[in-house]
Enzyme design. Sequence first.
Site, PDB file in Angstrom:
ATOM      1  N   GLY A 155      -5.516  -5.835   2.087  1.00 34.53           N
ATOM      2  CA  GLY A 155      -6.943  -5.915   2.390  1.00 34.53           C
ATOM      3  C   GLY A 155      -7.663  -4.583   2.415  1.00 34.53           C
ATOM      4  N   GLN A 200      -2.986   3.196  -5.997  1.00 32.24           N
ATOM      5  CA  GLN A 200      -2.129   4.363  -5.916  1.00 32.24           C
ATOM      6  C   GLN A 200      -1.779   4.656  -4.453  1.00 32.24           C
ATOM      7  OE1 GLN A 200      -0.835   6.280  -8.477  1.00 32.24           O
ATOM      8  NE2 GLN A 200      -1.657   4.895 -10.035  1.00 32.24           N
ATOM      9  N   ILE A 201      -1.737   5.919  -4.099  1.00 32.30           N
ATOM     10  CA  ILE A 201      -1.309   6.297  -2.754  1.00 32.30           C
ATOM     11  C   ILE A 201      -2.501   6.444  -1.813  1.00 32.30           C
ATOM     12  CG2 ILE A 201      -1.373   8.804  -3.169  1.00 32.30           C
ATOM     13  CD1 ILE A 201       1.267   8.968  -1.518  1.00 32.30           C
ATOM     14  N   CYS A 219      -5.900   7.633  -3.437  1.00 34.62           N
ATOM     15  CA  CYS A 219      -6.070   6.543  -4.401  1.00 34.62           C
ATOM     16  C   CYS A 219      -5.897   7.023  -5.841  1.00 34.62           C
ATOM     17  CB  CYS A 219      -7.414   5.859  -4.212  1.00 34.62           C
ATOM     18  SG  CYS A 219      -7.639   5.224  -2.534  1.00 34.62           S
TER      19      CYS A 219
END
Length: 218
Positions: free
Chosen positions: A164, A87-88, A182
């Site tokens: 990563g 997500q963000i 997230c």
Amino acid sequence: MAVNPLTAKNACSESNFGFIVKQMGLVEYGITWQAMKDFTRTRTSLTTDEIWLLQHPAVYTQGVAGKPEHLLIDSGITVIKTDRGGQITYHGPGQLIVYLLLDIRRLKLGVRELVRKMEAAVIHLLSEYQISAHGREDMPGVYVGAAKIASLGLKIKKNYCYHGIALNVDMDLKPFSAINPCGYAGLKVTQTKDLGINDELDVLSAKLSDYLQQELVK
């Protein structure tokens, strides 16, 4: 000033583990993302795997399945829709970014195993400073107590990966309050500085790179 990773004279060396490690400094997210895609598109089975160590200017990045409602307020920081999973999240100066450009088939790694190895490297690093950290099956990343200290995201394309780890070191954490980090409402975040680690980003960068390489070649 942010630099272009394709043209900058980066500190670059081949490690004892067989990876090329590049120290890139402060680099714009969009430029770096394009460079990762270009590297992955043009690499072959003979291309040496690379690890890029850098920081980004302030930016939010939203994964392929990202939901716009996880951006709670417009803080004026650019949001980039990217091709990693998840997500963000927020990136900014003082956060260590470690991009892994790997041939996972050659390393004989599945995606889940790779994620566990990435988490383990961060956990080993923090353990060196007597900080107990852990991963979570339901929420990829590394946590100290209930607070997230490192985020993970990957893109897999034809057995090659990029993107990563983002490890919070000594940064402004306020932009995290404008998002559900997230995708989880109320998720707390922390950083190494607030946990009493005085080593600076360049020291932690070298150590995390070594732990990652040890995990990848096990």
